[in-house]
Enzyme design. Sequence first.
Site, PDB file in Angstrom:
ATOM      1  N   ASP A  94      11.240 -14.634 -21.355  1.00 22.40           N
ATOM      2  CA  ASP A  94      12.486 -15.078 -21.107  1.00 22.40           C
ATOM      3  C   ASP A  94      12.637 -17.033 -21.461  1.00 22.40           C
ATOM      4  OD1 ASP A  94      15.143 -14.977 -20.345  1.00 22.40           O
ATOM      5  OD2 ASP A  94      15.029 -14.861 -18.187  1.00 22.40           O
ATOM      6  N   TRP A 146      15.947 -22.885 -24.527  1.00 24.84           N
ATOM      7  CA  TRP A 146      14.587 -23.748 -24.928  1.00 24.84           C
ATOM      8  C   TRP A 146      15.176 -24.573 -26.528  1.00 24.84           C
ATOM      9  CZ3 TRP A 146      12.348 -24.371 -30.120  1.00 24.84           C
ATOM     10  CH2 TRP A 146      11.724 -25.298 -30.208  1.00 24.84           C
ATOM     11  N   HIS A 187      14.149 -17.855 -30.646  1.00 21.17           N
ATOM     12  CA  HIS A 187      13.609 -16.828 -31.143  1.00 21.17           C
ATOM     13  C   HIS A 187      12.027 -16.697 -31.955  1.00 21.17           C
ATOM     14  CE1 HIS A 187      16.072 -15.035 -28.148  1.00 21.17           C
ATOM     15  NE2 HIS A 187      17.673 -14.794 -29.144  1.00 21.17           N
ATOM     16  N   SER A 189      15.856  -5.636 -24.529  1.00 21.71           N
ATOM     17  CA  SER A 189      16.253  -4.638 -22.982  1.00 21.71           C
ATOM     18  C   SER A 189      17.592  -4.271 -23.988  1.00 21.71           C
ATOM     19  CB  SER A 189      16.852  -5.423 -21.902  1.00 21.71           C
ATOM     20  OG  SER A 189      17.751  -6.151 -22.374  1.00 21.71           O
ATOM     21  N   TRP A 219      21.566  -5.795 -26.319  1.00 22.93           N
ATOM     22  CA  TRP A 219      23.071  -5.067 -27.498  1.00 22.93           C
ATOM     23  C   TRP A 219      24.576  -6.051 -27.058  1.00 22.93           C
ATOM     24  CZ3 TRP A 219      20.794  -2.468 -31.056  1.00 22.93           C
ATOM     25  CH2 TRP A 219      19.631  -1.678 -30.947  1.00 22.93           C
ATOM     26  N   LEU A 250      -7.794  -4.809 -27.899  1.00 22.80           N
ATOM     27  CA  LEU A 250      -6.754  -5.204 -27.156  1.00 22.80           C
ATOM     28  C   LEU A 250      -5.554  -4.160 -27.049  1.00 22.80           C
ATOM     29  CD1 LEU A 250      -4.384  -7.229 -25.186  1.00 22.80           C
ATOM     30  CD2 LEU A 250      -4.000  -8.131 -27.326  1.00 22.80           C
TER      31      LEU A 250
HETATM   32  C1  IPE Z   1      15.048  -9.975 -20.309  1.00 25.01           C
HETATM   33  O1  IPE Z   1      15.435 -11.192 -20.356  1.00 25.01           O
HETATM   34  C2  IPE Z   1      15.019  -9.161 -21.379  1.00 25.01           C
HETATM   35  C3  IPE Z   1      13.414  -9.601 -22.221  1.00 25.01           C
HETATM   36  C4  IPE Z   1      13.152 -10.704 -22.051  1.00 25.01           C
HETATM   37  C5  IPE Z   1      13.600  -9.292 -24.074  1.00 25.01           C
HETATM   38  P1  IPE Z   1      17.704 -10.956 -20.072  1.00 25.01           P
HETATM   39  O2  IPE Z   1      17.449 -13.062 -20.963  1.00 25.01           O
HETATM   40  O3  IPE Z   1      18.507 -10.323 -21.202  1.00 25.01           O
HETATM   41  O4  IPE Z   1      17.601 -10.989 -18.579  1.00 25.01           O
HETATM   42  P2  IPE Z   1      18.829 -11.455 -17.629  1.00 25.01           P
HETATM   43  O5  IPE Z   1      20.076 -11.288 -18.470  1.00 25.01           O
HETATM   44  O6  IPE Z   1      18.507 -12.600 -17.537  1.00 25.01           O
HETATM   45  O7  IPE Z   1      18.816 -10.495 -16.700  1.00 25.01           O
HETATM   46  C1  IPE Z   2      14.485 -13.806 -24.388  1.00 26.67           C
HETATM   47  O1  IPE Z   2      15.381 -15.428 -24.795  1.00 26.67           O
HETATM   48  C2  IPE Z   2      14.359 -12.883 -25.259  1.00 26.67           C
HETATM   49  C3  IPE Z   2      15.495 -11.743 -24.868  1.00 26.67           C
HETATM   50  C4  IPE Z   2      16.100 -11.060 -23.971  1.00 26.67           C
HETATM   51  C5  IPE Z   2      15.404 -11.148 -26.855  1.00 26.67           C
HETATM   52  P1  IPE Z   2      16.294 -15.409 -23.684  1.00 26.67           P
HETATM   53  O2  IPE Z   2      17.228 -14.988 -25.594  1.00 26.67           O
HETATM   54  O3  IPE Z   2      16.936 -14.294 -22.909  1.00 26.67           O
HETATM   55  O4  IPE Z   2      17.002 -16.525 -23.949  1.00 26.67           O
HETATM   56  P2  IPE Z   2      17.156 -17.434 -22.859  1.00 26.67           P
HETATM   57  O5  IPE Z   2      17.796 -16.670 -21.169  1.00 26.67           O
HETATM   58  O6  IPE Z   2      19.172 -17.114 -23.307  1.00 26.67           O
HETATM   59  O7  IPE Z   2      17.287 -18.804 -22.592  1.00 26.67           O
HETATM   60 MG    MG Z   3      17.136 -14.289 -21.423  1.00 26.42          MG
END
Ligand code: IPE
Ligand code: IPE
Ligand code: MG
Length: 241
Positions: A18, A23, A35, A63, A67, A129
């Site tokens: 996350d 970042w 990303h 997740s 979407w 792995l």
């Molecule tokens: C969790 O991160 C899902 C992934 C890392 C793929 P999110 O950024 O989607 O989760 P929430 O919204 O903070 O709970």
């Molecule tokens: C995690 O980073 C990657 C995915 C959930 C796809 P985020 O996109 O959730 O990054 P933040 O939480 O908005 O910083």
């Molecule tokens: Mg996030």
Amino acid sequence: MARTQDTGGARHVAIIMDGNGRWATNRSWPRLVGHRKGAERVKQIVRCAPDLGIEYLTIYAFSTENWKRSTEEVLGLMGIFARYIEREADRLAAEGVRMRFIGDRTMLSSRLQKLMQGIEERTKHLSRLNLTVAINYGGRDEVTRAVRTLAAEVAAGRLDPAGITDRMIASVLDTRDLPDPDLVIRTSGETRTSNFLPWQSAYAEYEFTPTLWPDFSPDELAQLVARFGNRDRRFGGVKQA
Ligand code: IPE
Ligand code: IPE
Ligand code: MG
């Protein structure tokens, strides 16, 4: 298996990656740049994992709730997943990495599904792995699909509801071929699990680090894995003298 570091048994490490968006936003860049940087990190972490004694690495990439993001971000992420598979396939195979995916892939593009199936097939004989990527994964969705599978068996008269065991449930989850995670790490400072492996992590240890995923280094992973080795896991029992 040769180990360059004794992990004290963090055989299966699962990571909620996350913080990519923050970042990038911190630098006034589009979220997709974060990303892309995050995908670069994945390469490094996958490369160092076996040296830390990790046999199973499971990473949360998208997740069932993701979407809800903009079409641009969702499509951008899907493109990153496809490119990762295309560009990393040779290296992963050469490094003995078996790649698998968990989650409901029926909602993904047929092109991405083909790439996923192709690399699973290509690397299925490897075991240095076990890399599992969770795409369109949600723990509740996974359990719901598993319940449907068992309910269909009951409806067909092949299964007695009284005979359903927790092992049977585990055997119809997406993770049926994987051991439970020993250590679950979440980056970015959030202290929630966001629907990641709820059944499988019932006895996992958790580490929450403020580091944003694009900054998460092999050194930090090594530190968290070493700290895991000092934890006292009792699994409901009493500490042995
Ligand atoms: C969790 O991160 C899902 C992934 C890392 C793929 P999110 O950024 O989607 O989760 P929430 O919204 O903070 O709970
Ligand atoms: C995690 O980073 C990657 C995915 C959930 C796809 P985020 O996109 O959730 O990054 P933040 O939480 O908005 O910083
Ligand atoms: Mg996030």
